[in-house]
Each structure stands twice: as structure tokens, then as C-alpha cells.
Design an enzyme around this catalytic site. Structure first.
Site, PDB file in Angstrom:
ATOM      1  N   GLN A  78       0.840  -1.196   0.000  1.00 25.71           N
ATOM      2  CA  GLN A  78       0.000   0.000   0.000  1.00 25.71           C
ATOM      3  C   GLN A  78       0.877   1.249   0.000  1.00 25.71           C
ATOM      4  OE1 GLN A  78      -3.319  -0.040   2.651  1.00 25.71           O
ATOM      5  NE2 GLN A  78      -3.980   1.970   1.997  1.00 25.71           N
ATOM      6  N   PHE A  79       1.165   1.741  -1.192  1.00 25.05           N
ATOM      7  CA  PHE A  79       2.027   2.913  -1.322  1.00 25.05           C
ATOM      8  C   PHE A  79       1.402   4.156  -0.703  1.00 25.05           C
ATOM      9  CE2 PHE A  79      -0.640   3.333  -5.047  1.00 25.05           C
ATOM     10  CZ  PHE A  79      -0.798   4.703  -5.210  1.00 25.05           C
ATOM     11  N   THR A  80       0.085   4.188  -0.551  1.00 30.28           N
ATOM     12  CA  THR A  80      -0.575   5.374  -0.012  1.00 30.28           C
ATOM     13  C   THR A  80      -0.261   5.617   1.458  1.00 30.28           C
ATOM     14  OG1 THR A  80      -2.611   4.150   0.467  1.00 30.28           O
ATOM     15  CG2 THR A  80      -2.465   5.232  -1.689  1.00 30.28           C
TER      16      THR A  80
END
Length: 150
Positions: A78-80
Site C-alpha cells: 500500500q504505497f498510499t
């Protein structure tokens, strides 16, 4: 590396309507990777997650780890998690590692967690549009950032 660890009664990940991961009692780990993350971060975070005492013992006290309960795990990239919201209303993801660096680190983290737990760890698919379902037990949610380990 930043991880959001959620204690779950059950969790699953689906891609295009197909379930690719499904567990009962255990943890769901949302994992964000930045460009300066290293093998040292992987080992430290995996060990911390495996031994994090967030499960209840016989007295109902959170005093038992995933390793001790022999629970399952799902890891989802999850890059966010590394979003910056300092300017304006649109998050910036500039700190998140690009796929050429993030994918090998993500895969290495999953392998290390499998070693530390002595069992298979289920995953989502890096970069895919995933639907994550979970029943958060407690709720218990812990955030760990390897940049804060000192």
C-alpha cells in the site's frame, strides 16, 4: 517501511472478483515502502510484527504474539501509507518507492515474515486494484514505521 497491522477474526483480498488470499484469526498487514528501505528494515519489521503481543492470553490480556497463537497473516502492498498531505488537498506519493525497487523489497519482506512465522504468508498482488475485506478484532490496529525504531 511503514506497516499498519490489524488484528483480525478474518480477512480476505480479492482481485477482479477472485479471492487471492483468505485467513481466519491472524493479522492483516498493509505495507508501505520508501526508496531508502533496506534488508535491515525488513528483518527488524518482520521480527517486530511476528512477536507483537496483540492477542489475548487466557486472562484476556493482550500478551500473546502471532507467533505464539500460530495465527495467519496477509500482507498487502500500500504505497498510499506514505502520502504527504502538507500542501493542498491532493495527497503526494513522492516518498513511496517506485515498483522496480518496491517489488523486490515487498517480496523479501513476505519471505522474511514466512521464515519468522514458520508458515506461509498470504498476499495481495503488488500494484493490483484489490478489494480488502476484514473483521478487525477489538479493534486492534498498530502502526509501525522502521524510521522510528531508534
Amino acid at each position: 517501511m511503514k506497516a499498519v497491522i490489524q488484528r483480525v477474526l478474518k480477512a480476505s483480498v480479492s482481485i477482479e472478483g477472485q479471492k487471492v488470499a483468505n485467513i481466519n484469526l491472524g493479522i492483516l498487514v498493509l505495507l508501505g515502502i520508501v526508496s531508502d528501505d533496506s534488508q535491515e528494515d525488513i528483518k527488524w519489521l518482520s521480527n517486530k510484527i511476528s512477536n507483537l503481543r496483540i492477542f489475548s492470553d487466557v486472562d484476556g490480556v493482550m500478551n500473546t504474539s502471532l507467533l505464539q497463537t500460530k495465527g495467519d497473516a496477509i500482507v498487502v502492498s500500500q504505497f498510499t501509507l506514505h502520502a504527504s498531505t502538507k500542501k493542498g488537498n491532493r495527497p503526494s506519493y513522492i516518498r513511496a518507492a517506485k515498483p522496480d525497487l518496491a517489488i523486490p523489497l515487498y517480496e523479501a519482506f513476505v519471505k522474511q515474515l514466512e521464515i519468522d512465522l514458520s508458515k506461509k504468508v498470504q498476499t495481495g498482488q503488488f500494484g493490483a486494484d484489490m478489494k480488502v475485506e476484514l473483521i478487525n478484532d477489538g479493534p486492534v490496529t498498530v502502526i509501525i514505521d522502521t524510521k522510528d525504531k531508534a
